[in-house]
Write a protein that holds these residues in place. Sequence first.
Motif, short mmCIF file in Angstrom:
data_model
loop_
_atom_site.label_atom_id
_atom_site.label_comp_id
_atom_site.label_asym_id
_atom_site.label_seq_id
_atom_site.Cartn_x
_atom_site.Cartn_y
_atom_site.Cartn_z
N HIS A 169 9.43 -37.11 -62.10
CA HIS A 169 9.01 -38.33 -62.79
C HIS A 169 9.95 -39.51 -62.52
CE1 HIS A 169 5.36 -37.18 -64.80
NE2 HIS A 169 5.91 -36.02 -65.08
N HIS B 178 8.79 -40.84 -59.25
CA HIS B 178 7.55 -41.60 -59.42
C HIS B 178 7.82 -42.94 -60.11
CE1 HIS B 178 5.05 -37.66 -59.23
NE2 HIS B 178 5.18 -38.20 -58.05
N SER C 165 6.94 -43.26 -65.56
CA SER C 165 6.06 -42.15 -65.20
C SER C 165 6.10 -41.14 -66.34
CB SER C 165 6.53 -41.50 -63.90
OG SER C 165 5.74 -40.38 -63.57
N THR D 193 3.69 -37.56 -68.19
CA THR D 193 2.53 -36.68 -68.28
C THR D 193 2.72 -35.75 -69.47
OG1 THR D 193 1.09 -35.16 -67.06
CG2 THR D 193 3.44 -34.86 -66.77
N THR D 194 1.66 -35.45 -70.15
CA THR D 194 1.74 -34.53 -71.28
C THR D 194 1.80 -33.10 -70.76
OG1 THR D 194 0.58 -36.06 -72.74
CG2 THR D 194 0.57 -33.74 -73.38
N THR E 180 5.62 -34.84 -74.21
CA THR E 180 5.45 -35.62 -72.99
C THR E 180 6.80 -36.03 -72.41
OG1 THR E 180 3.38 -36.53 -73.87
CG2 THR E 180 4.39 -37.70 -72.02
#
Length: 110
Positions: A13, A16, A25, A27-28, A40
């Motif tokens: 992340h 990213h 960046s 995401t869960t 998250t």
Amino acid sequence: MQKISLDALVREHLEHAVAASTGRSATTVHGGHETVLRQTPLALTAGTSLSEHESPGEATLLVLRGRVRLTGGDTSWEGRNGDLLTVPRARHGLEAVEDSAVLLTMTERG
């Protein structure tokens, strides 16, 4: 059962986030809109912030890497590697003081 490497996710992340125009960046990795608990990982490049917003429920931030500043009204709290910050129930924001990654754990209000 599921096993997730937070170290690997942090690296991914942060890469990213550096490449993204937003500087972030996420995401869960656990939960979602249909569950009460959600976790998250969120990576932010230095100087990137999440503007003030409401909290839909109880939440904490575990600083996995870097240094962040959590603000709520006229108060701010700084967190570094390993610090656990309780997110205020009032409007709040988050700023990365340096390239950082946190684990946001939250519940949805029932």
